[in-house]
Design an enzyme around this catalytic site. Structure first.
Site, short mmCIF file in Angstrom:
data_model
loop_
_atom_site.label_atom_id
_atom_site.label_comp_id
_atom_site.label_asym_id
_atom_site.label_seq_id
_atom_site.Cartn_x
_atom_site.Cartn_y
_atom_site.Cartn_z
N HIS A 57 0.82 -1.21 0.00
CA HIS A 57 0.00 0.00 0.00
C HIS A 57 0.86 1.26 0.00
O HIS A 57 0.37 2.34 0.33
CB HIS A 57 -0.91 0.01 1.22
N LYS A 105 -5.97 0.17 11.01
CA LYS A 105 -7.02 0.00 10.00
C LYS A 105 -7.87 -1.21 10.38
O LYS A 105 -7.36 -2.24 10.83
CB LYS A 105 -6.40 -0.22 8.62
N HIS A 219 -7.13 -4.41 -0.67
CA HIS A 219 -6.45 -5.68 -0.89
C HIS A 219 -7.06 -6.43 -2.08
O HIS A 219 -6.77 -7.60 -2.29
CB HIS A 219 -6.57 -6.58 0.34
#
Length: 333
Positions: A57, A105, A219
Site C-alpha cells: 500500500h 485499520k 487488498h
C-alpha cells in the site's frame, strides 16, 4: 507477471532497505523484525504514534514516518498483517515515556495483532491506547473485516494525530483527535484492474475490459457491485454520492477532499477526477478548503481510485496545516 523484483519472498525486506537508503536523515529501518522508525526517536516526553499493516500500500505506512506524523510503522508481508512482536519492537524504539497511540485499520488480522501487542505492552507498564480507522462506506462487512474497512482516511488520521503529538499534546488529547478524525471521514474506492501479489503471481480477480468494480477494498476485496465501465463523470458520481450520503455531508460543511490513486492510475486521470469531484461539491454548497491528490494508499499496481472526505473544524484544519516532514508527505518544514 511483470514486476521489478528479485525473489518475491524478499520483496518487502529489499524495498525497506531501499527506503532507508533513500531517506537516511529521516528513517531507521530494520528487517528482522520489519520496523520503520524516526531517525530522531525516541523523543522523551512525546506521545509516540505508531501504525502499520500489510505492505503493498506504499507509501502507507512507512512513507509517513517522520516529524509531524508517525513515530514508527510496522510493515507486514504483502497484504498481510504485522505480527505482535513487530508492533512491540516498533513501540520499544519510539516510546518516549508519554504513552503510545496505535492507529489501526479495521482489518481482522490487524485488529487482532495490534490488540495482542497492546495487551503485552500494557502488561509491561506502557500506557497504550488504540484507535480503529473504519471509513469505507462500500460494505459493512467483508472477507477481511467485521464492520467497515479502514482505507483512505488512514493518511488523514495519521497526519492530524501526528501533528498533535509533535506539538506536545498528551495521550488523551491525541486519542480524542484521532477519534474525531475517524468520525468525520468517509471513503469509497473503485477498481479498473486487479493487483498482482508478487508471491502469488496472478491477479487477485478478473475484470473484463468494459467492467469496473465499485466499492473495492485496498487488498482487492470485492465491493458493492460490478458494472459496466463509465466515463470519469460517472466514476466520480459512483464514489462521491454514497460518501456524501453516509455521514451525511451537507451544504455549509468545510471539508478536505482526498483523491487517491490505487497505484496504477496516473496523475493525468487523477487530477481530472479531482476537478470533477471538487466542482460537484461546490454545486452542493460544500466548501473544499484542503486537498490531497496522489497515490498515498495504494494496492500495488491496481488501476483505480478512491475519494475520501473529512469534515473539518478549526482544530483539524490547524493540525492538517501543521509542518510535516516524511518521505511521502511534507510541507512547512
Amino acid at each position: 507477471m511483470k514486476k521489478i523484483l528479485n525473489d518475491p519472498a524478499a520483496v518487502v525486506a529489499q524495498s525497506l532497505l531501499g527506503l532507508a537508503a533513500a531517506h537516511p536523515d529521516l528513517l531507521r529501518v530494520t528487517t528482522d523484525p520489519a520496523v520503520v522508525s524516526r531517525a530522531d526517536g525516541p523523543r522523551p516526553g512525546k506521545v509516540a504514534v505508531v501504525s502499520g499493516g500489510g505492505s503493498g500500500h506504499e507509501p502507507l505506512h512507512g512513507g509517513f514516518v517522520g516529524p509531524g506524523m508517525l513515530d514508527a510503522a510496522c510493515p507486514g508481508a504483502v497484504f498481510t498483517s504485522p505480527t505482535p512482536d513487530q508492533i512491540q519492537a516498533a513501540v520499544s524504539r519510539v516510546d518516549g515515556g508519554a504513552g503510545v497511540l496505535l492507529l489501526v485499520k479495521n482489518y481482522t488480522g490487524d485488529v487482532l495483532n495490534f490488540e495482542t501487542a497492546a495487551e503485552l505492552l500494557a502488561a509491561d507498564g506502557v500506557d497504550v491506547r488504540t484507535v480503529l480507522i473504519d471509513d469505507d462506506v462500500a460494505v459493512r462487512d467483508s472477507l477481511y473485516t467485521a464492520g467497515r474497512r479502514g482505507v483512505g482516511a488512514t493518511v488523514l488520521v495519521e497526519k492530524v494525530v501526528g501533528a498533535a503529538a509533535e506539538a506536545g499534546a498528551d495521550l488523551a488529547t491525541c486519542e480524542r483527535v484521532a477519534r474525531a478524525a475517524v468520525a468525520g471521514a468517509r471513503s469509497m474506492g473503485i477498481a479498473l484492474t486487479a493487483p498482482t501479489v508478487p508471491h502469488v503471481g496472478e491477479p487477485s480477480f478478473t475484470l473484463a475490459d468494459d467492467e469496473m468494480e465499485v466499492g473495492i477494498g485496498i487488498h482487492g476485496e470485492p465491493g458493492r457491485r460490478r458494472e459496466r465501465l463509465t466515463d470519469a463523470d460517472g466514476v466520480v458520481a459512483a464514489l462521491l454520492e454514497p460518501v456524501l450520503a453516509d455521514l451525511p455531508f451537507a451544504a455549509g460543511d468545510e471539508v478536505l477532499l482526498f483523491t487517491n490513486s490505487m497505484g496504477g492510475t496516473p496523475l493525468l486521470e487523477l487530477y481530472l477526477a479531482h476537478g470533477i469531484a471538487e466542482q460537484s461539491l461546490v454545486d452542493k454548497g460544500i466548501t473544499v478548503t484542503r486537498r490531497l491528490v496522489g497515490p498515498y494508499v495504494t494496492s500495488l499496481e491496481m488501476q483505480g481510485m478512491s475519494l475520501t472526505l473529512l469534515r473539518l473544524d478549526d482544530e483539524l484544519t490547524r493540525l492538517w496545516d501543521a509542518p510535516v516532514r516524511t518521505a511521502a508527505l511534507r510541507w512547512g518544514a
